[in-house]
Design an enzyme around this catalytic site. Structure first.
Site, PDB file in Angstrom:
ATOM      1  N   ASN A   7       0.875  -1.181   0.000  1.00 14.17           N
ATOM      2  CA  ASN A   7       0.000   0.000   0.000  1.00 14.17           C
ATOM      3  C   ASN A   7       0.913   1.233   0.000  1.00 14.17           C
ATOM      4  O   ASN A   7       1.472   1.609   1.024  1.00 14.17           O
ATOM      5  CB  ASN A   7      -0.874  -0.045   1.264  1.00 14.17           C
ATOM      6  CG  ASN A   7      -1.822   1.136   1.356  1.00 14.17           C
ATOM      7  OD1 ASN A   7      -1.746   2.080   0.553  1.00 14.17           O
ATOM      8  ND2 ASN A   7      -2.697   1.094   2.338  1.00 14.17           N
ATOM      9  N   LYS A  14       3.298   0.827   3.083  1.00 12.40           N
ATOM     10  CA  LYS A  14       2.873  -0.134   4.106  1.00 12.40           C
ATOM     11  C   LYS A  14       2.916  -1.501   3.452  1.00 12.40           C
ATOM     12  O   LYS A  14       2.514  -1.631   2.292  1.00 12.40           O
ATOM     13  CB  LYS A  14       1.422   0.134   4.521  1.00 12.40           C
ATOM     14  CG  LYS A  14       1.271   1.085   5.670  1.00 12.40           C
ATOM     15  CD  LYS A  14      -0.166   1.045   6.178  1.00 12.40           C
ATOM     16  CE  LYS A  14      -0.669   2.457   6.333  1.00 12.40           C
ATOM     17  NZ  LYS A  14      -2.081   2.618   6.391  1.00 12.40           N
ATOM     18  N   ARG A  90      -2.494  -2.043  -3.426  1.00 13.07           N
ATOM     19  CA  ARG A  90      -3.648  -1.180  -3.245  1.00 13.07           C
ATOM     20  C   ARG A  90      -3.486   0.022  -4.173  1.00 13.07           C
ATOM     21  O   ARG A  90      -2.456   0.700  -4.143  1.00 13.07           O
ATOM     22  CB  ARG A  90      -3.737  -0.699  -1.809  1.00 13.07           C
ATOM     23  CG  ARG A  90      -4.908   0.257  -1.637  1.00 13.07           C
ATOM     24  CD  ARG A  90      -4.718   1.168  -0.483  1.00 13.07           C
ATOM     25  NE  ARG A  90      -5.854   2.081  -0.378  1.00 13.07           N
ATOM     26  CZ  ARG A  90      -5.795   3.245   0.238  1.00 13.07           C
ATOM     27  NH1 ARG A  90      -4.677   3.626   0.801  1.00 13.07           N
ATOM     28  NH2 ARG A  90      -6.837   4.009   0.297  1.00 13.07           N
ATOM     29  N   HIS A 179     -12.785   3.707  -0.287  1.00 15.92           N
ATOM     30  CA  HIS A 179     -12.879   2.718   0.809  1.00 15.92           C
ATOM     31  C   HIS A 179     -13.594   1.434   0.366  1.00 15.92           C
ATOM     32  O   HIS A 179     -14.166   0.718   1.192  1.00 15.92           O
ATOM     33  CB  HIS A 179     -13.660   3.293   2.015  1.00 15.92           C
ATOM     34  CG  HIS A 179     -12.961   4.400   2.740  1.00 15.92           C
ATOM     35  ND1 HIS A 179     -13.647   5.500   3.209  1.00 15.92           N
ATOM     36  CD2 HIS A 179     -11.675   4.578   3.093  1.00 15.92           C
ATOM     37  CE1 HIS A 179     -12.804   6.319   3.823  1.00 15.92           C
ATOM     38  NE2 HIS A 179     -11.588   5.776   3.755  1.00 15.92           N
ATOM     39  N   HIS A 207     -17.607   3.529   7.375  1.00 19.14           N
ATOM     40  CA  HIS A 207     -16.154   3.510   7.596  1.00 19.14           C
ATOM     41  C   HIS A 207     -15.779   4.869   8.174  1.00 19.14           C
ATOM     42  O   HIS A 207     -15.765   5.875   7.467  1.00 19.14           O
ATOM     43  CB  HIS A 207     -15.430   3.246   6.268  1.00 19.14           C
ATOM     44  CG  HIS A 207     -13.931   3.249   6.400  1.00 19.14           C
ATOM     45  ND1 HIS A 207     -13.153   2.127   6.230  1.00 19.14           N
ATOM     46  CD2 HIS A 207     -13.066   4.251   6.696  1.00 19.14           C
ATOM     47  CE1 HIS A 207     -11.878   2.435   6.415  1.00 19.14           C
ATOM     48  NE2 HIS A 207     -11.794   3.724   6.693  1.00 19.14           N
ATOM     49  N   LEU A 208     -15.494   4.893   9.479  1.00 22.29           N
ATOM     50  CA  LEU A 208     -15.246   6.163  10.163  1.00 22.29           C
ATOM     51  C   LEU A 208     -13.809   6.201  10.679  1.00 22.29           C
ATOM     52  O   LEU A 208     -13.526   5.807  11.810  1.00 22.29           O
ATOM     53  CB  LEU A 208     -16.240   6.331  11.334  1.00 22.29           C
ATOM     54  CG  LEU A 208     -17.726   6.083  11.004  1.00 22.29           C
ATOM     55  CD1 LEU A 208     -18.582   6.111  12.259  1.00 22.29           C
ATOM     56  CD2 LEU A 208     -18.236   7.104   9.986  1.00 22.29           C
ATOM     57  N   GLY A 209     -12.906   6.644   9.831  1.00 21.24           N
ATOM     58  CA  GLY A 209     -11.495   6.794  10.229  1.00 21.24           C
ATOM     59  C   GLY A 209     -11.123   8.253  10.088  1.00 21.24           C
ATOM     60  O   GLY A 209     -11.985   9.129  10.205  1.00 21.24           O
ATOM     61  N   ARG A 240     -11.461  17.251   6.825  1.00 21.57           N
ATOM     62  CA  ARG A 240     -12.178  17.577   5.579  1.00 21.57           C
ATOM     63  C   ARG A 240     -13.596  18.039   5.874  1.00 21.57           C
ATOM     64  O   ARG A 240     -14.237  17.535   6.789  1.00 21.57           O
ATOM     65  CB  ARG A 240     -12.252  16.346   4.664  1.00 21.57           C
ATOM     66  CG  ARG A 240     -10.902  15.909   4.173  1.00 21.57           C
ATOM     67  CD  ARG A 240     -10.995  14.679   3.294  1.00 21.57           C
ATOM     68  NE  ARG A 240      -9.891  13.781   3.603  1.00 21.57           N
ATOM     69  CZ  ARG A 240      -9.840  12.494   3.289  1.00 21.57           C
ATOM     70  NH1 ARG A 240     -10.837  11.935   2.646  1.00 21.57           N
ATOM     71  NH2 ARG A 240      -8.806  11.763   3.619  1.00 21.57           N
ATOM     72  N   ASP A 282      -8.285  14.716  15.707  1.00 20.85           N
ATOM     73  CA  ASP A 282      -8.435  13.398  16.320  1.00 20.85           C
ATOM     74  C   ASP A 282      -9.648  13.415  17.241  1.00 20.85           C
ATOM     75  O   ASP A 282      -9.698  14.187  18.208  1.00 20.85           O
ATOM     76  CB  ASP A 282      -7.165  13.049  17.105  1.00 20.85           C
ATOM     77  CG  ASP A 282      -7.160  11.591  17.537  1.00 20.85           C
ATOM     78  OD1 ASP A 282      -8.157  11.144  18.133  1.00 20.85           O
ATOM     79  OD2 ASP A 282      -6.157  10.910  17.273  1.00 20.85           O
ATOM     80  N   ARG A 284     -10.594  11.621  19.577  1.00 24.18           N
ATOM     81  CA  ARG A 284     -10.314  11.428  21.017  1.00 24.18           C
ATOM     82  C   ARG A 284     -10.092  12.764  21.701  1.00 24.18           C
ATOM     83  O   ARG A 284     -10.628  13.023  22.778  1.00 24.18           O
ATOM     84  CB  ARG A 284      -9.060  10.546  21.215  1.00 24.18           C
ATOM     85  CG  ARG A 284      -9.327   9.093  20.980  1.00 24.18           C
ATOM     86  CD  ARG A 284      -8.048   8.330  20.862  1.00 24.18           C
ATOM     87  NE  ARG A 284      -7.379   8.651  19.595  1.00 24.18           N
ATOM     88  CZ  ARG A 284      -6.507   7.868  19.000  1.00 24.18           C
ATOM     89  NH1 ARG A 284      -6.157   6.733  19.559  1.00 24.18           N
ATOM     90  NH2 ARG A 284      -5.967   8.201  17.857  1.00 24.18           N
ATOM     91  N   GLY A 332     -15.228   4.208  14.346  1.00 28.07           N
ATOM     92  CA  GLY A 332     -16.300   3.210  14.415  1.00 28.07           C
ATOM     93  C   GLY A 332     -15.969   2.071  15.361  1.00 28.07           C
ATOM     94  O   GLY A 332     -16.819   1.611  16.128  1.00 28.07           O
ATOM     95  N   GLU A 391      -8.630  -4.263   5.010  1.00 33.45           N
ATOM     96  CA  GLU A 391      -8.501  -4.047   3.564  1.00 33.45           C
ATOM     97  C   GLU A 391      -7.396  -4.919   2.970  1.00 33.45           C
ATOM     98  O   GLU A 391      -7.521  -5.408   1.849  1.00 33.45           O
ATOM     99  CB  GLU A 391      -8.210  -2.555   3.294  1.00 33.45           C
ATOM    100  CG  GLU A 391      -9.426  -1.686   3.565  1.00 33.45           C
ATOM    101  CD  GLU A 391      -9.093  -0.229   3.862  1.00 33.45           C
ATOM    102  OE1 GLU A 391      -8.724   0.068   5.021  1.00 33.45           O
ATOM    103  OE2 GLU A 391      -9.200   0.608   2.966  1.00 33.45           O
TER     104      GLU A 391
HETATM  105  P1  ADP Z   1      -7.104   6.141   8.778  1.00 34.69           P
HETATM  106  O1  ADP Z   1      -8.230   6.717   7.996  1.00 34.69           O
HETATM  107  O2  ADP Z   1      -5.896   7.016   8.826  1.00 34.69           O
HETATM  108  O3  ADP Z   1      -6.805   4.688   8.490  1.00 34.69           O
HETATM  109  P2  ADP Z   1      -8.138   5.150  11.305  1.00 34.69           P
HETATM  110  O4  ADP Z   1      -9.161   4.247  10.754  1.00 34.69           O
HETATM  111  O5  ADP Z   1      -6.967   4.560  12.007  1.00 34.69           O
HETATM  112  O6  ADP Z   1      -7.638   6.213  10.260  1.00 34.69           O
HETATM  113  O7  ADP Z   1      -8.881   6.161  12.308  1.00 34.69           O
HETATM  114  C1  ADP Z   1      -8.151   7.131  12.962  1.00 34.69           C
HETATM  115  C2  ADP Z   1      -9.053   7.949  13.813  1.00 34.69           C
HETATM  116  O8  ADP Z   1      -9.811   7.127  14.699  1.00 34.69           O
HETATM  117  C3  ADP Z   1      -8.280   8.895  14.735  1.00 34.69           C
HETATM  118  O9  ADP Z   1      -8.038  10.114  14.141  1.00 34.69           O
HETATM  119  C4  ADP Z   1      -9.208   9.050  15.903  1.00 34.69           C
HETATM  120  O10 ADP Z   1      -9.991  10.202  15.671  1.00 34.69           O
HETATM  121  C5  ADP Z   1     -10.125   7.866  15.853  1.00 34.69           C
HETATM  122  N1  ADP Z   1     -10.012   7.029  17.049  1.00 34.69           N
HETATM  123  C6  ADP Z   1      -9.152   6.023  17.301  1.00 34.69           C
HETATM  124  N2  ADP Z   1      -9.349   5.520  18.534  1.00 34.69           N
HETATM  125  C7  ADP Z   1     -10.372   6.224  19.080  1.00 34.69           C
HETATM  126  C8  ADP Z   1     -11.061   6.189  20.338  1.00 34.69           C
HETATM  127  N3  ADP Z   1     -10.733   5.318  21.289  1.00 34.69           N
HETATM  128  N4  ADP Z   1     -12.045   7.093  20.531  1.00 34.69           N
HETATM  129  C9  ADP Z   1     -12.366   7.980  19.587  1.00 34.69           C
HETATM  130  N5  ADP Z   1     -11.773   8.053  18.394  1.00 34.69           N
HETATM  131  C10 ADP Z   1     -10.793   7.196  18.137  1.00 34.69           C
END
Ligand code: ADP
Length: 403
Positions: A7, A14, A90, A179, A207-209, A240, A282, A284, A332, A391
């Site tokens: 990737n 990666k 990827r 995604h 998908h919530l990253g 974004r 982030d 968190r 998520g 993935e």
């Molecule tokens: P990417 O899209 O870079 O692959 P990830 O799927 O790893 O991202 O998601 C990263 C995001 O997940 C971080 O920015 C953070 O906001 C959120 N996250 C991770 N752990 C937690 C948690 N325990 N509580 C809330 N949000 C979290």
């Protein structure tokens, strides 16, 4: 059979080496800061032994050599390159050319070059990595797996934009969605967990990253998704905007005298959770700030959750019903608080989240994998599941299937 999954990002690589029979990850690593003036950083875990090294690396070929060296070092997981049966890459964008993963040949590479303007930050790195990989391993089959491919089934009324037709004809401006490998994986996994064939299910996959998208999946195929021509559309994300009134863009360009690049940076890097809260991208940190009484952090979190809820309503209409909501990726998988806000108050629609199951995460499935659990209440018509995405496994499976 061992499959190497690669990737490539613009300055990163990666990798994972997988046993395609047991689907066990034998080794994985990450090279960052490729092509920068200083030293690249390479961290890896090969057969359980972890390592780290720093060295200047010109490009992806250099990084790939370092990865192979780590995999084949003393006590490594391959004796020589012939141990690798195939390489799966990827690739972010497949344009309209690819609706599934494909074995790479010169014709495929030509098409990838053609669609590169659609993903100028991502595709050139993947193509560079594919070329390097073909050079280093000329006798080994190479496969490309696209983020966009799964969404090629989205029907015309959902994939076209209401722009003059010639812009589609000229530039292929349309919804592609991203995604795809993640949505495909968690949808299949959800079907397996509830014991109903995927072809009989209506699923909303979230998908919530850092990047975030939602997909509506009917009978196993994607029928709509929130990301569009680029990964900027749809949900509010870490940095974004997601969807906004497009006239805001021209308004700000005029008012603030912004160039296209500047407005692009504003919407992709300075907005979302970060822009609204002023705290962080982030979740968190933003949740933590809300706990400490920060009103803008609360607003950002409320907006993030509301955006998800709005898409769920929209996609229930798209699907004409709903059996499963599955949530995945960093937010998520790990944030019960965000899951509770985004999925709360939908009982009228047959979606009831059980607070204990959501916060404790103990309602696991027999034979389920780590991190997979159910958060819907007993009696909830729609099952709500948390499924960690994978993935790389999807890419390895496609690679094996194409061998
Ligand atoms: P990417 O899209 O870079 O692959 P990830 O799927 O790893 O991202 O998601 C990263 C995001 O997940 C971080 O920015 C953070 O906001 C959120 N996250 C991770 N752990 C937690 C948690 N325990 N509580 C809330 N949000 C979290």
């Amino acid at each position: 059979m061992k499959i190497l999954v690669l990737n490539a990002g613009s300055s990163s690589l990666k990798y994972q080496l997988m046993d395609s029979t047991t689907e066990e990850v034998l080794a994985k690593g990450l090279v960052e800061r490729i092509g920068t003036e200083g030293e690249a950083d390479h961290s890896f875990d090969v057969g359980g032994s972890k390592g780290r090294e720093s060295a200047h690396m010109d490009g992806h070929e250099h990084a790939l050599r370092a990865a192979i060296a780590a995999l084949s070092a003393d006590g490594g997981v391959i004796d020589d390159l012939a141990d690798i049966a195939a390489v799966g890459h990827r690739v972010v964008h497949g344009g309209e050319y690819f609706s599934a993963s494909v074995a790479i040949d010169e014709g495929v590479l030509k098409k990838l070059d053609e669609v590169s303007p659609l993903a100028p930050l991502h595709n050139p790195a993947a193509v560079a990595c594919i070329r390097a990989s073909r050079e280093l391993m000329p006798d080994i089959a190479q496969v490309a797996a696209f983020d966009t491919a799964y969404h090629q089934t989205i029907p015309p009324e959902a994939h076209h934009y209401p722009l003059p037709r010639e812009l589609y004809d000229k530039y292929k401006v349309r919804r592609y969605g991203f995604h795809g490998n993640s949505h495909r994986y968690v949808a299949q996994r959800s079907a397996d967990l509830v014991g109903i064939p995927l072809r009989d299910l209506k699923i909303i996959s979230c998908h919530l990253g850092n990047g975030a998208s939602i997909a509506a999946i009917k009978n196993g195929v994607s029928v709509d998704t929130s990301m569009g021509f680029t990964p900027l559309e749809g949900l509010m994300m870490g940095t974004r905007t997601g969807s906004i009134d497009p006239a805001i863009v021209t308004f700000l360009m005029r008012q603030e005298d912004l160039s296209p690049d500047e407005v692009d940076t504003l919407m992709n890097k300075q907005s979302g959770l970060l822009g609204v809260s002023g705290v962080s991208s982030d979740l968190r940190d933003v949740l933590d700030a809300q706990e400490h009484g920060n009103d803008l952090a609360k607003l950002a979190n409320d907006m993030y959750a509301y955006c998800i809820k709005r898409y769920i309503g929209q996609y229930m209409a798209t699907l004409g019903g709903l059996d499963i909501i599955v949530v995945t990726a960093g937010v998520g998988e790990n944030s019960p608080a965000m899951r509770a806000s985004a999925l709360g108050g939908l009982e009228h629609w047959g979606i009831a989240v059980d607070p204990w199951r959501n916060f404790e995460g103990k309602e696991v499935f027999t034979g389920g994998l780590d991190g997979e659990f159910k958060i819907s209440a007993t009696g909830s018509r729609v099952k709500v599941l948390v499924v960690p995405t994978n993935e790389e496994l999807m890419i390895a499976r496609d690679t094996k299937a194409l061998l």
